[in-house]
Scaffold this motif. Structure first.
Motif, mmCIF file in Angstrom:
data_model
loop_
_atom_site.group_PDB
_atom_site.id
_atom_site.type_symbol
_atom_site.label_atom_id
_atom_site.label_comp_id
_atom_site.label_asym_id
_atom_site.label_seq_id
_atom_site.Cartn_x
_atom_site.Cartn_y
_atom_site.Cartn_z
ATOM 1 N N SER A 8 -48.898 38.455 -21.837
ATOM 2 C CA SER A 8 -48.211 38.608 -23.120
ATOM 3 C C SER A 8 -47.334 37.396 -23.388
ATOM 4 C CB SER A 8 -47.354 39.883 -23.133
ATOM 5 O OG SER A 8 -46.938 40.172 -24.463
ATOM 6 N N ASP A 9 -47.049 37.168 -24.669
ATOM 7 C CA ASP A 9 -46.062 36.160 -25.069
ATOM 8 C C ASP A 9 -46.288 34.809 -24.379
ATOM 9 O OD1 ASP A 9 -44.000 37.784 -26.853
ATOM 10 O OD2 ASP A 9 -44.652 39.080 -25.215
ATOM 11 N N VAL A 10 -47.490 34.299 -24.569
ATOM 12 C CA VAL A 10 -47.843 32.968 -24.042
ATOM 13 C C VAL A 10 -47.074 31.881 -24.801
ATOM 14 C CG1 VAL A 10 -49.739 31.302 -23.799
ATOM 15 C CG2 VAL A 10 -50.117 33.725 -23.233
ATOM 16 N N HIS A 11 -46.874 32.101 -26.088
ATOM 17 C CA HIS A 11 -46.047 31.221 -26.919
ATOM 18 C C HIS A 11 -46.363 29.728 -26.760
ATOM 19 C CE1 HIS A 11 -43.640 34.115 -29.017
ATOM 20 N NE2 HIS A 11 -43.310 34.746 -27.909
ATOM 21 N N SER A 12 -47.635 29.409 -26.914
ATOM 22 C CA SER A 12 -48.061 27.991 -26.983
ATOM 23 C C SER A 12 -47.688 27.185 -25.747
ATOM 24 C CB SER A 12 -47.475 27.302 -28.237
ATOM 25 O OG SER A 12 -47.850 27.981 -29.404
ATOM 26 N N GLY A 34 -50.494 39.562 -27.314
ATOM 27 C CA GLY A 34 -50.018 38.892 -28.521
ATOM 28 C C GLY A 34 -48.872 37.924 -28.317
ATOM 29 N N ASP A 35 -48.463 37.303 -29.439
ATOM 30 C CA ASP A 35 -47.558 36.151 -29.431
ATOM 31 C C ASP A 35 -48.150 35.025 -28.580
ATOM 32 O OD1 ASP A 35 -45.846 37.324 -31.192
ATOM 33 O OD2 ASP A 35 -44.064 37.240 -29.917
ATOM 34 N N ILE A 36 -49.378 34.673 -28.926
ATOM 35 C CA ILE A 36 -50.023 33.520 -28.289
ATOM 36 C C ILE A 36 -49.328 32.245 -28.759
ATOM 37 C CG2 ILE A 36 -52.215 32.274 -28.009
ATOM 38 C CD1 ILE A 36 -53.624 34.944 -28.731
ATOM 39 N N ASN A 61 -45.950 39.472 -33.380
ATOM 40 C CA ASN A 61 -45.296 39.108 -34.639
ATOM 41 C C ASN A 61 -45.361 37.606 -34.926
ATOM 42 O OD1 ASN A 61 -43.473 39.442 -32.344
ATOM 43 N ND2 ASN A 61 -41.859 38.673 -33.681
ATOM 44 N N HIS A 62 -45.313 36.761 -33.888
ATOM 45 C CA HIS A 62 -45.409 35.320 -34.130
ATOM 46 C C HIS A 62 -46.811 34.921 -34.589
ATOM 47 C CE1 HIS A 62 -41.517 33.622 -32.520
ATOM 48 N NE2 HIS A 62 -41.436 34.899 -32.165
ATOM 49 N N ASP A 63 -47.838 35.622 -34.071
ATOM 50 C CA ASP A 63 -49.206 35.344 -34.532
ATOM 51 C C ASP A 63 -49.338 35.658 -36.019
ATOM 52 O OD1 ASP A 63 -49.897 34.868 -31.792
ATOM 53 O OD2 ASP A 63 -50.125 37.039 -31.513
ATOM 54 N N VAL A 113 -50.340 47.312 -27.064
ATOM 55 C CA VAL A 113 -49.649 46.969 -28.315
ATOM 56 C C VAL A 113 -48.664 45.847 -27.984
ATOM 57 C CG1 VAL A 113 -49.848 49.177 -29.540
ATOM 58 C CG2 VAL A 113 -47.967 48.839 -27.912
ATOM 59 N N HIS A 114 -48.231 45.104 -28.999
ATOM 60 C CA HIS A 114 -47.286 44.016 -28.703
ATOM 61 C C HIS A 114 -45.904 44.567 -28.344
ATOM 62 C CE1 HIS A 114 -45.610 40.057 -28.611
ATOM 63 N NE2 HIS A 114 -44.735 40.345 -29.547
ATOM 64 N N GLY A 115 -45.374 45.447 -29.217
ATOM 65 C CA GLY A 115 -44.001 45.922 -29.003
ATOM 66 C C GLY A 115 -43.901 47.407 -28.686
ATOM 67 N N GLY A 145 -45.302 43.889 -24.463
ATOM 68 C CA GLY A 145 -44.593 42.642 -24.182
ATOM 69 C C GLY A 145 -43.392 42.595 -25.114
ATOM 70 N N HIS A 146 -43.306 41.539 -25.955
ATOM 71 C CA HIS A 146 -42.386 41.440 -27.083
ATOM 72 C C HIS A 146 -40.931 41.131 -26.706
ATOM 73 C CE1 HIS A 146 -41.437 41.725 -31.271
ATOM 74 N NE2 HIS A 146 -41.043 42.969 -31.322
ATOM 75 N N THR A 147 -40.345 41.830 -25.721
ATOM 76 C CA THR A 147 -38.961 41.521 -25.335
ATOM 77 C C THR A 147 -38.909 40.390 -24.308
ATOM 78 O OG1 THR A 147 -38.929 43.104 -23.510
ATOM 79 C CG2 THR A 147 -38.221 43.910 -25.684
ATOM 80 N N HIS A 148 -40.050 40.038 -23.727
ATOM 81 C CA HIS A 148 -40.125 39.009 -22.671
ATOM 82 C C HIS A 148 -39.364 39.440 -21.412
ATOM 83 C CE1 HIS A 148 -40.984 35.524 -25.759
ATOM 84 N NE2 HIS A 148 -41.370 36.689 -26.229
ATOM 85 N N ILE A 149 -39.247 40.726 -21.192
ATOM 86 C CA ILE A 149 -38.540 41.254 -20.019
ATOM 87 C C ILE A 149 -39.495 42.163 -19.248
ATOM 88 C CG2 ILE A 149 -36.685 42.829 -19.298
ATOM 89 C CD1 ILE A 149 -35.070 41.640 -21.679
HETATM 90 ZN ZN ZN Z 1 -42.690 36.850 -28.064
#
Ligand code: ZN
Length: 242
Positions: A8-12, A34-36, A61-63, A113-115, A145-149
């Motif tokens: 999750s949350d690879v964020h580029s 999500g949040d690739i 959400n960032h996607d 799901v993302h969040g 994912g989503h919270t990154h925690i």
């Molecule tokens: Zn994220």
């Protein structure tokens, strides 16, 4: 029975994504929450890799912000600046693939799901939020994912909810009859004060989930963030994991 690697949350962050992939097996089924894209310097490379390798991917959400400005008004200034940068560099191929994705993916034994279920971009931050999420689906196991925690919530057989952080990683042994929300943490931007990146391995045969924390070339990503003229705060936060 399959083993699933859940990112999750690879964020580029291609350095962290490649380091995570190196810790998986070729026969693992890759799931992406999500949040690739967003924050980091390599959106197209991350989208291409996830597109080619993933068994299932849901939107973050960032996607959605990258493809249609969704929620941009609520982004903090650094996130918004990075998103505008992402929108300038993202290519038509990446956009088209992100556009083809949905918000949830359901298998009999789990939900992605993302969040949160139903309110896909809600942040599950406490037991009350986890309780709402359990009530919104009948899935026995929910990956988020989503919270990154990295952490998990368990809905025990007596109806109580327990919670545990997985800041240093660790194993969750699934107990029959107990339901779980497992946050696999973030591959590309951990925020639980451990800068080591995070992903989940779910073994559907032994009913265990391992949260793996791993090192990657943080300094290299920081250099790329600076030379791309992305906000420098986004480089600094990688080193502290927040
Ligand atoms: Zn994220």
């Amino acid at each position: 029975m399959a083993r699933y690697a859940i990112f999750s949350d690879v964020h580029s962050n291609i350095e962290a994504l490649d380091a995570a992939l190196a810790l998986t097996r070729a026969d693992d089924k890759l799931l992406c929450l999500g949040d690739i894209v967003g924050y980091g310097p390599n959106p197209n490379e991350c989208v291409a890799k996830i597109r080619d390798l993933s068994f299932a991917t849901v939107l973050g959400n960032h996607d959605v912000a990258a493809i249609d400005n969704f929620g941009l008004a609520y982004f903090n200034p650094a996130a918004r600046e990075a998103m505008k940068w992402t929108q300038r560099v993202i290519n038509a191929e990446s956009t088209a693939w992100l556009n083809s994705l949905g918000y949830e993916f359901r298998m009999p034994e789990f939900l992605l799901v993302h969040g949160a279920p139903k309110n896909y971009f809600e942040y599950i931050l406490d037991k009350a939020g986890a309780g709402r999420a359990f009530a919104a689906t009948d899935a026995p196991l929910i990956f988020i994912g989503h919270t990154h925690i990295a952490e998990y919530y368990a809905l025990e057989i007596d109806g109580s909810i327990t919670h545990k952080h997985l800041q240093q990683g660790g194993e969750v042994v699934l107990v029959p009859g107990v339901r779980y929300i497992v946050n696999v943490g973030s591959v590309g931007q951990p925020r639980d004060l451990n800068p080591r990146a995070s992903f989940g391995l779910f073994d559907a045969e032994t009913h265990t989930i391992n949260i793996v924390r791993f090192d990657y070339a943080i300094a290299k990503v920081q250099e790329k963030i600076v030379s791309a003229h992305l906000p420098e705060a986004l480089a600094r936060r990688l080193l502290v994991g927040r």
